[in-house]
Design a protein around this motif. Structure first.
Motif, PDB file in Angstrom:
ATOM      1  N   HIS A   1      20.918  32.089 -14.415  1.00 54.47           N
ATOM      2  CA  HIS A   1      21.146  30.554 -13.549  1.00 54.47           C
ATOM      3  C   HIS A   1      22.295  29.564 -14.766  1.00 54.47           C
ATOM      4  CE1 HIS A   1      19.321  26.085 -14.318  1.00 54.47           C
ATOM      5  NE2 HIS A   1      18.966  26.924 -12.384  1.00 54.47           N
ATOM      6  N   GLN A   2      23.229  28.556 -14.041  1.00 59.42           N
ATOM      7  CA  GLN A   2      23.329  27.735 -14.856  1.00 59.42           C
ATOM      8  C   GLN A   2      23.218  27.494 -16.449  1.00 59.42           C
ATOM      9  OE1 GLN A   2      22.632  26.529 -11.612  1.00 59.42           O
ATOM     10  NE2 GLN A   2      23.417  25.055 -12.136  1.00 59.42           N
ATOM     11  N   ALA A   3      21.719  27.097 -16.917  1.00 60.43           N
ATOM     12  CA  ALA A   3      21.304  26.376 -17.779  1.00 60.43           C
ATOM     13  C   ALA A   3      21.359  28.146 -18.905  1.00 60.43           C
ATOM     14  CB  ALA A   3      19.956  26.229 -16.974  1.00 60.43           C
ATOM     15  N   GLU A   4      21.067  28.851 -18.394  1.00 57.26           N
ATOM     16  CA  GLU A   4      21.404  30.203 -19.262  1.00 57.26           C
ATOM     17  C   GLU A   4      22.238  30.270 -20.341  1.00 57.26           C
ATOM     18  OE1 GLU A   4      20.538  34.324 -18.545  1.00 57.26           O
ATOM     19  OE2 GLU A   4      19.826  33.583 -16.648  1.00 57.26           O
ATOM     20  N   VAL A   5      23.027  29.113 -20.772  1.00 55.44           N
ATOM     21  CA  VAL A   5      24.018  28.943 -20.924  1.00 55.44           C
ATOM     22  C   VAL A   5      23.701  27.711 -22.867  1.00 55.44           C
ATOM     23  CG1 VAL A   5      24.232  25.773 -20.512  1.00 55.44           C
ATOM     24  CG2 VAL A   5      26.199  27.384 -22.012  1.00 55.44           C
ATOM     25  N   GLY A   6      22.083  27.518 -22.387  1.00 52.49           N
ATOM     26  CA  GLY A   6      21.465  26.765 -23.461  1.00 52.49           C
ATOM     27  C   GLY A   6      20.594  27.743 -24.521  1.00 52.49           C
ATOM     28  N   ASP A   7      20.608  27.335 -25.273  1.00 60.89           N
ATOM     29  CA  ASP A   7      18.856  28.336 -26.115  1.00 60.89           C
ATOM     30  C   ASP A   7      17.768  28.220 -25.279  1.00 60.89           C
ATOM     31  OD1 ASP A   7      20.465  29.897 -27.363  1.00 60.89           O
ATOM     32  OD2 ASP A   7      20.163  28.622 -29.413  1.00 60.89           O
ATOM     33  N   ASN A   8      17.367  26.919 -24.329  1.00 63.85           N
ATOM     34  CA  ASN A   8      15.929  26.773 -24.399  1.00 63.85           C
ATOM     35  C   ASN A   8      15.776  26.673 -23.050  1.00 63.85           C
ATOM     36  OD1 ASN A   8      14.636  25.461 -26.640  1.00 63.85           O
ATOM     37  ND2 ASN A   8      16.149  23.824 -26.512  1.00 63.85           N
ATOM     38  N   TYR A   9      16.476  27.501 -22.081  1.00 62.94           N
ATOM     39  CA  TYR A   9      16.543  27.815 -21.139  1.00 62.94           C
ATOM     40  C   TYR A   9      14.930  28.838 -20.850  1.00 62.94           C
ATOM     41  CZ  TYR A   9      17.022  30.660 -16.504  1.00 62.94           C
ATOM     42  OH  TYR A   9      16.068  31.202 -15.136  1.00 62.94           O
ATOM     43  N   GLU A  10      14.475  29.806 -22.037  1.00 62.31           N
ATOM     44  CA  GLU A  10      13.621  30.017 -21.713  1.00 62.31           C
ATOM     45  C   GLU A  10      12.461  29.794 -21.446  1.00 62.31           C
ATOM     46  OE1 GLU A  10      13.954  33.712 -23.765  1.00 62.31           O
ATOM     47  OE2 GLU A  10      15.108  34.849 -22.853  1.00 62.31           O
ATOM     48  N   LYS A  11      12.221  28.851 -22.466  1.00 61.83           N
ATOM     49  CA  LYS A  11      11.282  27.675 -22.659  1.00 61.83           C
ATOM     50  C   LYS A  11      11.188  26.988 -21.511  1.00 61.83           C
ATOM     51  CE  LYS A  11      11.501  27.230 -27.438  1.00 61.83           C
ATOM     52  NZ  LYS A  11      12.016  26.323 -29.188  1.00 61.83           N
ATOM     53  N   GLY A  12      12.313  26.306 -21.016  1.00 61.51           N
ATOM     54  CA  GLY A  12      12.042  25.604 -20.207  1.00 61.51           C
ATOM     55  C   GLY A  12      12.247  26.254 -19.012  1.00 61.51           C
ATOM     56  N   ALA A  13      12.035  27.465 -17.690  1.00 59.06           N
ATOM     57  CA  ALA A  13      12.202  28.478 -16.704  1.00 59.06           C
ATOM     58  C   ALA A  13      10.147  28.433 -16.679  1.00 59.06           C
ATOM     59  CB  ALA A  13      12.461  29.388 -17.153  1.00 59.06           C
ATOM     60  N   PHE A  14       9.707  28.944 -18.332  1.00 58.71           N
ATOM     61  CA  PHE A  14       8.207  29.503 -18.485  1.00 58.71           C
ATOM     62  C   PHE A  14       7.819  28.192 -17.699  1.00 58.71           C
ATOM     63  CE2 PHE A  14       4.991  31.010 -20.353  1.00 58.71           C
ATOM     64  CZ  PHE A  14       4.464  32.133 -19.709  1.00 58.71           C
TER      65      PHE A  14
END
Length: 298
Positions: free
Chosen positions: A225-238
């Motif tokens: 996902h393009q948002a994986e460029v940021g450190d908080n991607y996993e928190k957001g997805a979860f």
């Protein structure tokens, strides 16, 4: 002059694959002038009228706001990789769309979600955000992409996920004004999806070589996902995965496959099932909970 001839040959080689018009860019850039007015909404007044259900939804979207704001960092990465590839002419239309439309639209989305969250504490995000936080939205925290083709694939397929997410979230919202805001964001993401689809098609139609490179990028990045460029991607997805309905997940996979098939034709040799399995395994790499579930269900 041998040196001059060498330069000319290199230039011809680098610009062989070339976009011939910017009709797609202008079509979606001018459409973006019809944006909905953010200031039609008084966020603080809105938040004060919300139910606990709707306030919890806003909290769940907090890190999604980070993902939206990271669009700027993604475009910087896109530009960097395009320049390094020596194929700037091939990606010119996509880069102009990303830097002029995507950056602005995703910035709007992110700021709205951040402001709504801050208003829950009777504060304004606009009044209190510092440069130290903003820098994470400008420069990549991580970059799993190796080519500009891979970033283009992530942008395109990521918008399929984004639009379906917001539509699913909207179904759980009770307040009509908040629902209206989330659906407006979803419609923006649908427009982005259509634009990246047409831009990808334009690029692949320039040559068989470009089409092969795009397919290689699909194999490497269709699950990033393009948002994986940021450190908080996993928190957001979860935080938002509970809003996805089973039929939505199937719809996302079907959309990805059918749209890629239209772009690549017979060059796409991955099956829909293979893509679905690879995407599931990529999620498992992010979350131990999913790993345990996969082990349990083999």
């Amino acid at each position: 002059n041998v040196t001059q001839l060498t330069k000319i040959k290199k230039h011809k080689k680098n610009t062989q694959n070339n976009i011939k018009s910017i009709n797609t860019l202008m079509k979606y850039a001018l459409k973006s002038d019809l944006r909905w007015d953010v200031f039609d909404y008084n966020f603080q007044e809105l938040v004060n009228t919300l139910s606990d259900n709707d306030k919890n939804i806003i909290k769940d979207l907090f890190y999604i706001g980070d993902g939206e704001l990271s669009g700027t960092a993604m475009i910087f990465e896109f530009m960097t990789l395009a320049k390094a590839s020596k194929e700037e002419a091939l990606f010119a239309e996509s880069l102009l769309y990303g830097s002029n439309v995507i950056v602005y639209d995703e910035f709007r989305h992110g700021m709205i979600l951040k402001e709504l969250n801050s208003n829950l504490d009777n504060k304004s995000y606009f009044d209190n955000v510092e440069g130290k936080e903003l820098q994470h939205y400008i420069f990549a925290d991580t970059s799993p992409w190796k080519t500009p083709y891979e970033i283009l694939v992530s942008f395109f397929l990521g918008e399929i996920i984004n639009s379906e997410l917001y539509f699913d979230v909207a179904k759980h919202i009770e307040n009509h004004t908040l629902k209206d805001i989330v659906i407006n964001i979803a419609k923006d993401e649908v427009r982005h999806k259509k634009a990246w689809f047409e831009l990808s098609k334009n690029l692949c139609n320039t040559s068989e070589e470009a089409k092969e490179k795009y397919f290689e990028a699909v194999k490497q990045a269709h699950f990033i996902h393009q948002a994986e460029v940021g450190d908080n991607y996993e928190k957001g997805a979860f935080s938002v995965q509970k809003y996805y309905q089973k039929e939505t997940v199937n719809k996302i996979n079907q959309q990805k496959y059918s749209m890629l098939k239209e772009i690549l034709g017979d060059t796409l040799t991955l099956t829909e099932k293979e893509m679905r399995i690879q995407y599931t395994l990529s999620i498992a790499n992010h979350y131990k909970e999913y790993k345990q579930l996969l082990n349990k269900e083999n």
